[in-house]
Scaffold this motif. Structure first.
Motif, PDB file in Angstrom:
ATOM      1  N   ARG A  83       0.890  -1.346   0.121  1.00  0.00           N
ATOM      2  CA  ARG A  83      -0.113  -0.169  -0.135  1.00  0.00           C
ATOM      3  C   ARG A  83       0.922   1.307  -0.159  1.00  0.00           C
ATOM      4  NH1 ARG A  83      -5.226   0.066   1.958  1.00  0.00           N
ATOM      5  NH2 ARG A  83      -4.535  -1.538   3.664  1.00  0.00           N
ATOM      6  N   VAL A  84       0.610   2.146  -0.882  1.00  0.00           N
ATOM      7  CA  VAL A  84       1.373   3.459  -0.785  1.00  0.00           C
ATOM      8  C   VAL A  84       0.611   4.515  -0.770  1.00  0.00           C
ATOM      9  CG1 VAL A  84       2.893   4.953  -2.453  1.00  0.00           C
ATOM     10  CG2 VAL A  84       3.164   2.392  -2.827  1.00  0.00           C
ATOM     11  N   THR A  85       0.859   5.582   0.158  1.00  0.00           N
ATOM     12  CA  THR A  85       0.296   6.598   0.851  1.00  0.00           C
ATOM     13  C   THR A  85       1.100   7.668   1.008  1.00  0.00           C
ATOM     14  OG1 THR A  85       0.345   5.805   3.003  1.00  0.00           O
ATOM     15  CG2 THR A  85      -1.607   5.146   1.812  1.00  0.00           C
ATOM     16  N   GLY A  86       0.493   8.877   1.282  1.00  0.00           N
ATOM     17  CA  GLY A  86       1.239  10.086   1.519  1.00  0.00           C
ATOM     18  C   GLY A  86       1.565  10.204   3.057  1.00  0.00           C
ATOM     19  N   LEU A  87       2.392  10.719   3.389  1.00  0.00           N
ATOM     20  CA  LEU A  87       2.899  10.962   4.869  1.00  0.00           C
ATOM     21  C   LEU A  87       3.721  12.007   4.933  1.00  0.00           C
ATOM     22  CD1 LEU A  87       3.468   9.141   7.766  1.00  0.00           C
ATOM     23  CD2 LEU A  87       5.527   8.814   6.208  1.00  0.00           C
ATOM     24  N   GLU A  88       3.730  12.881   6.447  1.00  0.00           N
ATOM     25  CA  GLU A  88       4.540  13.645   6.709  1.00  0.00           C
ATOM     26  C   GLU A  88       5.588  13.000   7.634  1.00  0.00           C
ATOM     27  OE1 GLU A  88       2.785  17.173   8.303  1.00  0.00           O
ATOM     28  OE2 GLU A  88       1.099  17.226   6.847  1.00  0.00           O
ATOM     29  N   VAL A  89       6.999  13.521   7.558  1.00  0.00           N
ATOM     30  CA  VAL A  89       7.954  12.849   8.476  1.00  0.00           C
ATOM     31  C   VAL A  89       8.596  13.843   9.460  1.00  0.00           C
ATOM     32  CG1 VAL A  89      10.358  11.872   8.387  1.00  0.00           C
ATOM     33  CG2 VAL A  89       8.708  11.374   6.711  1.00  0.00           C
ATOM     34  N   ALA A  90       8.851  13.622  10.524  1.00  0.00           N
ATOM     35  CA  ALA A  90       9.495  14.676  11.626  1.00  0.00           C
ATOM     36  C   ALA A  90      10.783  14.076  12.023  1.00  0.00           C
ATOM     37  CB  ALA A  90       8.446  14.730  12.802  1.00  0.00           C
ATOM     38  N   PHE A  91      11.738  14.884  12.445  1.00  0.00           N
ATOM     39  CA  PHE A  91      12.825  14.547  13.179  1.00  0.00           C
ATOM     40  C   PHE A  91      12.858  15.427  14.320  1.00  0.00           C
ATOM     41  CE2 PHE A  91      13.712  13.609   8.693  1.00  0.00           C
ATOM     42  CZ  PHE A  91      14.272  12.673   8.537  1.00  0.00           C
ATOM     43  N   ARG A  92      12.780  14.852  15.668  1.00  0.00           N
ATOM     44  CA  ARG A  92      12.828  15.284  17.004  1.00  0.00           C
ATOM     45  C   ARG A  92      13.425  14.460  17.881  1.00  0.00           C
ATOM     46  NH1 ARG A  92      10.793  18.806  14.014  1.00  0.00           N
ATOM     47  NH2 ARG A  92       9.404  20.267  14.195  1.00  0.00           N
ATOM     48  N   PHE A  93      13.893  15.134  18.979  1.00  0.00           N
ATOM     49  CA  PHE A  93      14.454  14.366  19.923  1.00  0.00           C
ATOM     50  C   PHE A  93      15.327  13.207  19.514  1.00  0.00           C
ATOM     51  CE2 PHE A  93       9.705  15.110  20.646  1.00  0.00           C
ATOM     52  CZ  PHE A  93      10.211  16.211  20.724  1.00  0.00           C
ATOM     53  N   GLY A  94      16.223  13.351  18.643  1.00  0.00           N
ATOM     54  CA  GLY A  94      17.194  12.469  18.084  1.00  0.00           C
ATOM     55  C   GLY A  94      16.433  11.045  17.386  1.00  0.00           C
ATOM     56  N   GLU A  95      15.323  11.492  16.978  1.00  0.00           N
ATOM     57  CA  GLU A  95      14.507  10.053  16.606  1.00  0.00           C
ATOM     58  C   GLU A  95      13.816  10.824  15.205  1.00  0.00           C
ATOM     59  OE1 GLU A  95      14.649   7.316  17.667  1.00  0.00           O
ATOM     60  OE2 GLU A  95      14.991   7.375  19.548  1.00  0.00           O
ATOM     61  N   MET A  96      13.571   9.817  14.213  1.00  0.00           N
ATOM     62  CA  MET A  96      12.475   9.994  12.931  1.00  0.00           C
ATOM     63  C   MET A  96      11.042   9.575  13.363  1.00  0.00           C
ATOM     64  SD  MET A  96      13.331   8.753   9.312  1.00  0.00           S
ATOM     65  CE  MET A  96      12.174   9.046   7.876  1.00  0.00           C
ATOM     66  N   TRP A  97      10.005  10.276  13.441  1.00  0.00           N
ATOM     67  CA  TRP A  97       8.726  10.082  13.593  1.00  0.00           C
ATOM     68  C   TRP A  97       7.910   9.984  12.254  1.00  0.00           C
ATOM     69  CZ3 TRP A  97       8.454   9.117  18.801  1.00  0.00           C
ATOM     70  CH2 TRP A  97       9.417   9.439  19.554  1.00  0.00           C
ATOM     71  N   LEU A  98       6.843   9.004  12.337  1.00  0.00           N
ATOM     72  CA  LEU A  98       5.943   9.221  11.491  1.00  0.00           C
ATOM     73  C   LEU A  98       4.440   9.296  12.086  1.00  0.00           C
ATOM     74  CD1 LEU A  98       6.969   5.778   9.451  1.00  0.00           C
ATOM     75  CD2 LEU A  98       7.636   8.255   9.106  1.00  0.00           C
ATOM     76  N   GLY A  99       3.609  10.233  11.917  1.00  0.00           N
ATOM     77  CA  GLY A  99       2.424  10.503  12.506  1.00  0.00           C
ATOM     78  C   GLY A  99       1.560  10.357  11.432  1.00  0.00           C
TER      79      GLY A  99
END
Length: 157
Positions: A42-58
């Motif tokens: 499945r391919v979908t759109g998404l935003e990525v965040a880099f915070r607190f020394g981590e990479m996040w997916l919300g």
């Protein structure tokens, strides 16, 4: 599959990590690949965040991609290639596993820093592979990193 945190990657390969992070931060929306219940992609759109020394997916609550990751945490995320075909900044993708975060303190810290629409699912990325493809002159370069290994560069004309 062996995995690493974003902080581990930054420590092991700071220049490569900076290049990859900058590439993801050039545009807001990226492309996430997950696995459906039947094993198909499945391919979908998404935003990525880099915070607190981590990479996040919300992502939105109970979205298909969140359901996919809760069932099978394997994913790949491809940085938005941009508005043209020049590939001036290269092409970047990351593969690994997404670990859902439910700790209210971590979620609260993320909300205070990022301000996402709520409610939402939050996943911390565990890296399995980082790849950057670039064209320099008439040569193609593929640079890749995996946890516990040195960066590998392959080129061809």
């Amino acid at each position: 599959m062996t995995s690493s945190t974003w902080a581990d990657f930054r420590t092991a390969e700071p220049d490569f990590a900076e290049t990859v992070q900058q590439r993801f931060q050039q545009y807001r929306h990226h492309v996430l690949a997950t696995l459906r219940k039947d094993g198909s992609s499945r391919v979908t759109g998404l935003e990525v965040a880099f915070r607190f020394g981590e990479m996040w997916l919300g992502m939105m609550p109970d979205s298909r991609k969140a359901q996919d990751l809760r069932r099978d945490p394997r994913f790949a995320v491809h940085a938005n290639p941009g508005p043209d075909d020049s590939m001036a900044d290269g092409d970047v993708r990351i593969g690994g596993c997404a670990v859902e975060v439910t700790d209210p303190l971590v979620i609260g810290r993320f909300v205070a820093e990022v301000g996402p629409p709520q409610p939402f699912h939050l996943f911390r990325v565990e890296l399995g592979e980082v790849v950057r493809t670039s064209v320099e002159g008439d040569e193609l370069f593929v640079r890749s990193w995996r946890p516990g290994q040195a960066v590998r560069t392959v080129s061809r004309r």
